[in-house]
Design a protein around this motif. Structure first.
Motif, PDB file in Angstrom:
ATOM      1  N   GLY A  58       8.839   7.456  -1.521  1.00  0.00           N
ATOM      2  CA  GLY A  58      10.140   7.148  -1.742  1.00  0.00           C
ATOM      3  C   GLY A  58      10.395   5.729  -2.321  1.00  0.00           C
ATOM      4  O   GLY A  58      11.658   5.376  -2.313  1.00  0.00           O
ATOM      5  N   ILE A  59       9.245   5.045  -2.689  1.00  0.00           N
ATOM      6  CA  ILE A  59       9.628   3.533  -3.072  1.00  0.00           C
ATOM      7  C   ILE A  59       9.876   3.541  -4.812  1.00  0.00           C
ATOM      8  O   ILE A  59       9.215   4.237  -5.312  1.00  0.00           O
ATOM      9  N   GLN A  60      10.818   2.878  -4.974  1.00  0.00           N
ATOM     10  CA  GLN A  60      11.217   2.895  -6.503  1.00  0.00           C
ATOM     11  C   GLN A  60      11.441   1.407  -6.786  1.00  0.00           C
ATOM     12  O   GLN A  60      11.646   0.586  -6.138  1.00  0.00           O
ATOM     13  N   GLU A  61      11.449   1.088  -8.136  1.00  0.00           N
ATOM     14  CA  GLU A  61      11.680  -0.341  -8.550  1.00  0.00           C
ATOM     15  C   GLU A  61      13.252  -0.477  -8.355  1.00  0.00           C
ATOM     16  O   GLU A  61      14.106   0.326  -8.229  1.00  0.00           O
ATOM     17  N   GLY A  62      13.437  -1.916  -7.880  1.00  0.00           N
ATOM     18  CA  GLY A  62      14.906  -2.206  -7.501  1.00  0.00           C
ATOM     19  C   GLY A  62      15.091  -2.127  -6.060  1.00  0.00           C
ATOM     20  O   GLY A  62      16.315  -2.650  -5.721  1.00  0.00           O
ATOM     21  N   ALA A  92       6.204   0.090  -9.480  1.00  0.00           N
ATOM     22  CA  ALA A  92       5.896   1.118  -8.382  1.00  0.00           C
ATOM     23  C   ALA A  92       5.029   2.019  -9.148  1.00  0.00           C
ATOM     24  O   ALA A  92       5.136   2.640 -10.222  1.00  0.00           O
ATOM     25  N   GLY A  93       3.865   2.495  -8.408  1.00  0.00           N
ATOM     26  CA  GLY A  93       3.017   3.653  -8.643  1.00  0.00           C
ATOM     27  C   GLY A  93       3.176   4.736  -7.415  1.00  0.00           C
ATOM     28  O   GLY A  93       3.700   4.370  -6.645  1.00  0.00           O
ATOM     29  N   ASN A 139       0.713  -1.232  -0.057  1.00  0.00           N
ATOM     30  CA  ASN A 139       0.028   0.069  -0.074  1.00  0.00           C
ATOM     31  C   ASN A 139       0.768   1.372  -0.014  1.00  0.00           C
ATOM     32  O   ASN A 139       0.432   2.354   0.376  1.00  0.00           O
ATOM     33  N   LYS A 140       2.097   1.091  -0.403  1.00  0.00           N
ATOM     34  CA  LYS A 140       2.812   2.244  -0.613  1.00  0.00           C
ATOM     35  C   LYS A 140       3.751   2.398  -1.899  1.00  0.00           C
ATOM     36  O   LYS A 140       4.008   1.220  -2.467  1.00  0.00           O
ATOM     37  N   GLY A 141       4.030   3.701  -2.351  1.00  0.00           N
ATOM     38  CA  GLY A 141       4.599   3.595  -3.504  1.00  0.00           C
ATOM     39  C   GLY A 141       5.487   4.924  -3.733  1.00  0.00           C
ATOM     40  O   GLY A 141       6.308   5.239  -2.844  1.00  0.00           O
ATOM     41  N   THR A 142       5.584   5.449  -4.723  1.00  0.00           N
ATOM     42  CA  THR A 142       6.615   6.378  -5.024  1.00  0.00           C
ATOM     43  C   THR A 142       6.385   7.665  -4.227  1.00  0.00           C
ATOM     44  O   THR A 142       7.336   8.481  -4.024  1.00  0.00           O
ATOM     45  N   ASN A 143       5.152   7.960  -3.829  1.00  0.00           N
ATOM     46  CA  ASN A 143       4.834   9.252  -2.877  1.00  0.00           C
ATOM     47  C   ASN A 143       5.652   9.038  -1.622  1.00  0.00           C
ATOM     48  O   ASN A 143       5.840   9.883  -0.791  1.00  0.00           O
TER      49      ASN A 143
END
Length: 277
Positions: free
Chosen positions: A143-147, A164-165, A137-141
Motif C-alpha cells: 500500500g505504499i505509494q509516491e508522496g 516505489a516498486g 523493504n516494502k512497496g506498492t504490495n
C-alpha cells in the motif's frame, strides 16, 4: 612450529633408541671379563647419560605437543562460544530496540488514532553532501505509494517516498535539500520553510528560512510541520541550534538539529493515511 617440535621429538627419540641399542650391545660385550667390563662401562657412561637425557627431552617434547594441541582445541572451542555469545547479544539488542520502537509506536497511535502506518526496514542508503535517501523493504504490495510520508515511532519526520516498486520504495529524507516543508516553531508559532542545510559546515542539519526579522528564536525551540496535503501537522522536524539573518538582511533563518536519529536508523513507518485537522 608444531612440525618443528614433532621433528625434533622424532630425532631425539631415534637417537635415544640407537644409543639404547648400543648400550645393550656394549653390556653384552662387557661381560667377557671384569676388567673389560669396567673399561667398557667407563667409556660408555657418558653415552648412557646422553641417552637418558634424550629420552627425557623426547618425553617433554611429546608432552608439550599433546598439551599444545589440547590448548589449541580448547581455544577454538572458546572462540566459537564467544562468537555465539556475541551473536546472541546482538540479537537481544536488536529485539530490545524493536520493542522500544513498538512501545513508542503504540503511544503514537494512541495520540493519533487516524494514522494508518506500514512498518518497514531500511535496506540500503544513498547519501552524499547534497542528497540523502534510502531504500526500504516494502512497496506498492503493502500500500505504499509516491508522496507518502515516512516517520519514526516517536512521530519524527523522516522524509518522503519518492519512488516505489512492488516490494521496495525510496525515501528521500528531510536532510535532502530538494525537499521543502512548511513548518512552525512550536512555542511561538513563527512560520517558515525547512529543508536540508546546504551551507558548508552544516551537513546533517536542517535550515528554516523566511522567519520574520523580529522573530525571537531560542536554542532548543522545537520545530514541527505546519500541515499540508503531504505532511500532517505536528510531526517533529528538529530543534533550533543556531539562528541569524539571511543574505538579504530582511528575514531570519534557523539551523536545526534533526529530531530523527539518521545515523542509527533501522526502521521507519510509512504514513499511508491520516486526517489533517
Amino acid at each position: 612450529m608444531k612440525r618443528f617440535l614433532r621433528k625434533g621429538a622424532r630425532i631425539a627419540l631415534a637417537l635415544a633408541v640407537v644409543l639404547a641399542i648400543v648400550l645393550a650391545l656394549s653390556g653384552a660385550l662387557g661381560k667377557s671379563s671384569p676388567v673389560t667390563n669396567r673399561i667398557v662401562q667407563t667409556v660408555l657412561a657418558p653415552f648412557r647419560s646422553g641417552a637418558a637425557a634424550l629420552t627425557r627431552q623426547a618425553q617433554q617434547i611429546y608432552s608439550y605437543l599433546f598439551q599444545y594441541e589440547a590448548l589449541q582445541a580448547e581455544n577454538e572451542e572458546l572462540k566459537a562460544k564467544i562468537a555465539s555469545m556475541e551473536d546472541d547479544a546482538r540479537t537481544a539488542d536488536a529485539y530490545q530496540r524493536e520493542n522500544q520502537r513498538l512501545r513508542e509506536l503504540l503511544e503514537l497511535t494512541r495520540e493519533h488514532e487516524d494514522y494508518d502506518l506500514v512498518s518497514s526496514y531500511i535496506i540500503t542508503w544513498d547519501s552524499n553532501n547534497w542528497k540523502s535517501a534510502f531504500t526500504i523493504n516494502k512497496g506498492t504490495n503493502s500500500g505504499i505509494q509516491e508522496g507518502m510520508v515516512a516517520i519514526t515511532a516517536r512521530g519524527e519526520a523522516v522524509g518522503l517516498v519518492t519512488a516505489a516498486g512492488a516490494n521496495w520504495a525510496t525515501v528521500t529524507t528531510v536532510l535532502d535539500s530538494s525537499l521543502e516543508i512548511s513548518a512552525l516553531i512550536a512555542s511561538s508559532g513563527y512560520a517558515g520553510m525547512v529543508q536540508g542545510a546546504y551551507v558548508t559546515g552544516s551537513e546533517g542539519m536542517l535550515r528554516m528560512d523566511y522567519l520574520p526579522s523580529d522573530a525571537v528564536i531560542r536554542n532548543n525551540d522545537q520545530v514541527v510541520t505546519a500541515g499540508s496535503t503531504v505532511y500532517p501537522r505536528d510531526l517533529i522536524l528538529g530543534y533550533v541550534a543556531d539562528a541569524g539573518f539571511d543574505e538579504t538582511g530582511v528575514a531570519k533563518y534557523a539551523i536545526l538539529t534533526p529530531a530523527a536519529d539518521f545515523q542509527n536508523m533501522e526502521q521507519v513507518f510509512i504514513l499511508t493515511n491520516y486526517v489533517n485537522e
